[in-house]
Scaffold this motif. Structure first.
Motif, PDB file in Angstrom:
ATOM      1  N   ARG A 142     -44.683  80.959  24.250  1.00 23.83           N
ATOM      2  CA  ARG A 142     -45.766  81.191  25.206  1.00 23.83           C
ATOM      3  C   ARG A 142     -47.120  80.725  24.697  1.00 23.83           C
ATOM      4  NH1 ARG A 142     -45.957  84.164  29.850  1.00 23.83           N
ATOM      5  NH2 ARG A 142     -47.298  82.415  30.305  1.00 23.83           N
ATOM      6  N   LEU A 143     -47.214  80.453  23.403  1.00 20.43           N
ATOM      7  CA  LEU A 143     -48.385  79.783  22.857  1.00 20.43           C
ATOM      8  C   LEU A 143     -47.921  78.478  22.218  1.00 20.43           C
ATOM      9  CD1 LEU A 143     -50.406  82.667  21.132  1.00 20.43           C
ATOM     10  CD2 LEU A 143     -50.803  81.641  23.386  1.00 20.43           C
ATOM     11  N   CYS A 144     -48.686  77.425  22.449  1.00 18.06           N
ATOM     12  CA  CYS A 144     -48.425  76.116  21.853  1.00 18.06           C
ATOM     13  C   CYS A 144     -49.471  75.872  20.773  1.00 18.06           C
ATOM     14  CB  CYS A 144     -48.506  75.040  22.938  1.00 18.06           C
ATOM     15  SG  CYS A 144     -48.359  73.342  22.337  1.00 18.06           S
ATOM     16  N   LEU A 145     -49.048  75.387  19.624  1.00 20.67           N
ATOM     17  CA  LEU A 145     -49.989  75.108  18.535  1.00 20.67           C
ATOM     18  C   LEU A 145     -50.603  73.728  18.729  1.00 20.67           C
ATOM     19  CD1 LEU A 145     -51.216  76.101  15.823  1.00 20.67           C
ATOM     20  CD2 LEU A 145     -49.409  74.783  14.688  1.00 20.67           C
ATOM     21  N   GLY A 146     -51.887  73.696  19.036  1.00 21.20           N
ATOM     22  CA  GLY A 146     -52.606  72.428  19.136  1.00 21.20           C
ATOM     23  C   GLY A 146     -52.972  71.916  17.755  1.00 21.20           C
ATOM     24  N   CYS A 147     -52.757  70.632  17.556  1.00 24.20           N
ATOM     25  CA  CYS A 147     -52.889  70.057  16.206  1.00 24.20           C
ATOM     26  C   CYS A 147     -54.072  69.106  16.070  1.00 24.20           C
ATOM     27  CB  CYS A 147     -51.581  69.358  15.829  1.00 24.20           C
ATOM     28  SG  CYS A 147     -50.156  70.458  15.812  1.00 24.20           S
ATOM     29  N   MET A 148     -55.008  69.134  17.017  1.00 25.88           N
ATOM     30  CA  MET A 148     -56.171  68.260  16.910  1.00 25.88           C
ATOM     31  C   MET A 148     -57.045  68.629  15.718  1.00 25.88           C
ATOM     32  SD  MET A 148     -58.895  67.103  19.849  1.00 25.88           S
ATOM     33  CE  MET A 148     -59.635  68.716  20.061  1.00 25.88           C
ATOM     34  N   ASN A 149     -57.040  69.906  15.330  1.00 22.35           N
ATOM     35  CA  ASN A 149     -57.846  70.340  14.178  1.00 22.35           C
ATOM     36  C   ASN A 149     -57.336  69.775  12.859  1.00 22.35           C
ATOM     37  OD1 ASN A 149     -59.644  71.948  15.598  1.00 22.35           O
ATOM     38  ND2 ASN A 149     -58.380  73.781  15.417  1.00 22.35           N
ATOM     39  N   PHE A 150     -56.086  69.320  12.844  1.00 21.08           N
ATOM     40  CA  PHE A 150     -55.472  68.878  11.598  1.00 21.08           C
ATOM     41  C   PHE A 150     -55.803  67.411  11.348  1.00 21.08           C
ATOM     42  CE2 PHE A 150     -52.067  72.108  12.949  1.00 21.08           C
ATOM     43  CZ  PHE A 150     -52.851  73.155  12.513  1.00 21.08           C
ATOM     44  N   GLY A 151     -56.973  67.192  10.794  1.00 22.96           N
ATOM     45  CA  GLY A 151     -57.463  65.851  10.518  1.00 22.96           C
ATOM     46  C   GLY A 151     -58.845  65.937   9.926  1.00 22.96           C
ATOM     47  N   SER A 152     -59.507  64.798   9.816  1.00 19.84           N
ATOM     48  CA  SER A 152     -60.815  64.774   9.157  1.00 19.84           C
ATOM     49  C   SER A 152     -61.825  63.909   9.906  1.00 19.84           C
ATOM     50  CB  SER A 152     -60.663  64.243   7.724  1.00 19.84           C
ATOM     51  OG  SER A 152     -60.004  62.978   7.722  1.00 19.84           O
ATOM     52  N   GLU A 153     -61.510  63.561  11.144  1.00 25.80           N
ATOM     53  CA  GLU A 153     -62.382  62.649  11.887  1.00 25.80           C
ATOM     54  C   GLU A 153     -63.715  63.294  12.249  1.00 25.80           C
ATOM     55  OE1 GLU A 153     -61.304  59.377  15.170  1.00 25.80           O
ATOM     56  OE2 GLU A 153     -61.118  61.429  15.915  1.00 25.80           O
ATOM     57  N   GLN A 154     -63.696  64.599  12.570  1.00 21.18           N
ATOM     58  CA  GLN A 154     -64.911  65.308  12.962  1.00 21.18           C
ATOM     59  C   GLN A 154     -65.215  66.421  11.960  1.00 21.18           C
ATOM     60  OE1 GLN A 154     -66.766  64.393  15.543  1.00 21.18           O
ATOM     61  NE2 GLN A 154     -65.337  62.837  16.319  1.00 21.18           N
ATOM     62  N   SER A 155     -66.484  66.799  11.876  1.00 20.56           N
ATOM     63  CA  SER A 155     -66.901  67.793  10.888  1.00 20.56           C
ATOM     64  C   SER A 155     -66.283  69.165  11.137  1.00 20.56           C
ATOM     65  CB  SER A 155     -68.431  67.918  10.897  1.00 20.56           C
ATOM     66  OG  SER A 155     -68.891  68.318  12.180  1.00 20.56           O
ATOM     67  N   TRP A 156     -65.927  69.468  12.411  1.00 26.14           N
ATOM     68  CA  TRP A 156     -65.378  70.791  12.717  1.00 26.14           C
ATOM     69  C   TRP A 156     -63.868  70.865  12.488  1.00 26.14           C
ATOM     70  CZ3 TRP A 156     -61.884  69.799  16.489  1.00 26.14           C
ATOM     71  CH2 TRP A 156     -62.142  68.736  17.364  1.00 26.14           C
ATOM     72  N   MET A 157     -63.239  69.756  12.121  1.00 31.14           N
ATOM     73  CA  MET A 157     -61.804  69.778  11.854  1.00 31.14           C
ATOM     74  C   MET A 157     -61.518  70.368  10.482  1.00 31.14           C
ATOM     75  SD  MET A 157     -60.649  66.105  13.465  1.00 31.14           S
ATOM     76  CE  MET A 157     -60.719  65.831  15.241  1.00 31.14           C
ATOM     77  N   LEU A 158     -60.253  70.678  10.256  1.00 34.32           N
ATOM     78  CA  LEU A 158     -59.887  71.384   9.031  1.00 34.32           C
ATOM     79  C   LEU A 158     -60.154  70.537   7.789  1.00 34.32           C
ATOM     80  CD1 LEU A 158     -58.854  74.198   8.526  1.00 34.32           C
ATOM     81  CD2 LEU A 158     -56.521  73.319   8.501  1.00 34.32           C
ATOM     82  N   GLY A 159     -59.850  69.251   7.847  1.00 38.07           N
ATOM     83  CA  GLY A 159     -60.173  68.350   6.743  1.00 38.07           C
ATOM     84  C   GLY A 159     -59.395  68.602   5.470  1.00 38.07           C
ATOM     85  N   ASP A 160     -58.244  69.249   5.575  1.00 34.55           N
ATOM     86  CA  ASP A 160     -57.440  69.585   4.399  1.00 34.55           C
ATOM     87  C   ASP A 160     -55.975  69.522   4.813  1.00 34.55           C
ATOM     88  OD1 ASP A 160     -55.943  70.936   2.403  1.00 34.55           O
ATOM     89  OD2 ASP A 160     -57.694  72.105   1.799  1.00 34.55           O
TER      90      ASP A 160
END
Length: 325
Positions: A18-36
């Motif tokens: 019922r929840l889908c894990l969005g993976c846009m945060n998993f990267g380093s393109e933008q400063s608000w992304m996880l970057g790790d």
């Protein structure tokens, strides 16, 4: 501990969390992304351990970096238990045929996504946007070929008009092409324009709905304040699109969300997600946590059963309009 719930994706037989894990945060393109990358893989594993079986990424997220991180996480997971979704359309190189929904771009990018994901097939392959320069018949024929060849299990779409989406469904029916199983629209308590556009089509046609930005870029978490600038390092500080939510009508929605959260001993984010889970025909909101604490908070929404009066109170704070107001 929250027990994961599952449902069918639209009118298919596919079970998704019922929840889908969005993976846009998993990267380093933008400063608000996880970057790790290592922390990202750990967070994906935590989501899988919690029962989430539905992961959503795209080829353009950090230029393929997100898909590569998801691929790393899949190395130590049971692939057969997972529903892996990615997307095609955006520019992957500054060259002819470097973007869009032509047969060439779709087939080339599917192979590239499979390589980055380290898998033989994608469960859900979605067109990220509509391509006015390519006939819909060409796009659908290419997607149908991917399903027939086993590279793709189901197809989906994202962010278009009701007319275009209806035309695509009709064309699939007439030409006997694979039909879109789901739609990925923007949808949240403060972004309700699709109620008068895509959601009516989805409900009538048995199409699953997996909303993106269900927390409105963090606005519905309650971390921003009416008369204060967004803090440094927050997504709103870096994104004009998030700051566009800062309207009086949307603050009124957030006030209602906060009131319900106080009544239920929950957080605003949990109430905002639970509100979506109470809306037809929503299948699975796409959440984008950046830490295990945020993931646990998101999962807590599954434990909330809002009353009809609470659902209506949140909805009453805003009048949905299309196009987006």
């Amino acid at each position: 501990m929250t027990e994961m719930a599952y449902t069918k994706l639209g009118s298919t037989g596919l079970d998704v969390s019922r929840l889908c894990l969005g993976c846009m945060n998993f990267g380093s393109e933008q400063s608000w992304m996880l970057g790790d990358a290592d922390a990202s893989v750990d967070l994906i594993h935590a989501a899988l351990d919690a029962g989430i079986n539905f992961l959503d990424t795209a080829n353009v997220y950090s230029g393929g970096e997100s898909e590569e991180i998801v691929g790393r996480a899949l190395d130590s997971a049971n692939r057969d238990d997972l529903v892996v979704a990615t997307k095609v359309y955006g520019e992957m190189r500054d060259a002819p045929n470097g973007s869009g929904l032509s047969r060439k771009h779709i087939l080339d990018q599917c192979e590239a996504s499979l390589d980055r994901l380290g898998t033989d097939y994608v469960d859900l392959y979605q067109i990220h946007r509509w391509d006015d320069e390519t006939p819909v018949e060409e796009t659908l024929a290419a997607l149908d070929h991917l399903v027939e060849s086993g590279r793709v299990r189901y197809i989906g779409a994202s962010t278009t008009t009701a007319y275009r989406f209806t035309k695509a469904l009709y064309t699939s029916d007439v030409e006997d092409y694979e039909r879109f199983a789901c739609m990925q629209p923007e949808y949240s308590a403060v972004a309700r324009h699709e109620e008068a556009n895509l959601l009516e089509v989805c409900e009538g046609e048995g199409v699953g709905v997996i909303p993106w930005s269900p927390l409105a870029g963090g606005f519905l978490t309650g971390k921003y304040r009416r008369d204060a600038d967004p803090g440094e390092g927050t997504r709103a500080a870096a994104s004009e699109s998030v700051r566009s939510y800062f309207t009086e009508e949307n603050w009124a929605v957030l006030d209602a969300v906060r009131d319900v959260a106080d009544e239920e001993d929950a957080t605003p984010a949990q109430v905002a997600l639970a509100w979506l889970l109470h809306r037809d025909p929503v299948t699975a909101p796409i959440v984008g946590p950046k830490s295990e604490a945020q993931l646990r908070e998101n999962l807590g929404a599954l434990d909330l059963s809002l009353s009809p009066a609470q659902v209506d109170r949140v909805a009453a704070a805003k009048t949905p309009r299309y196009p987006k107001a």
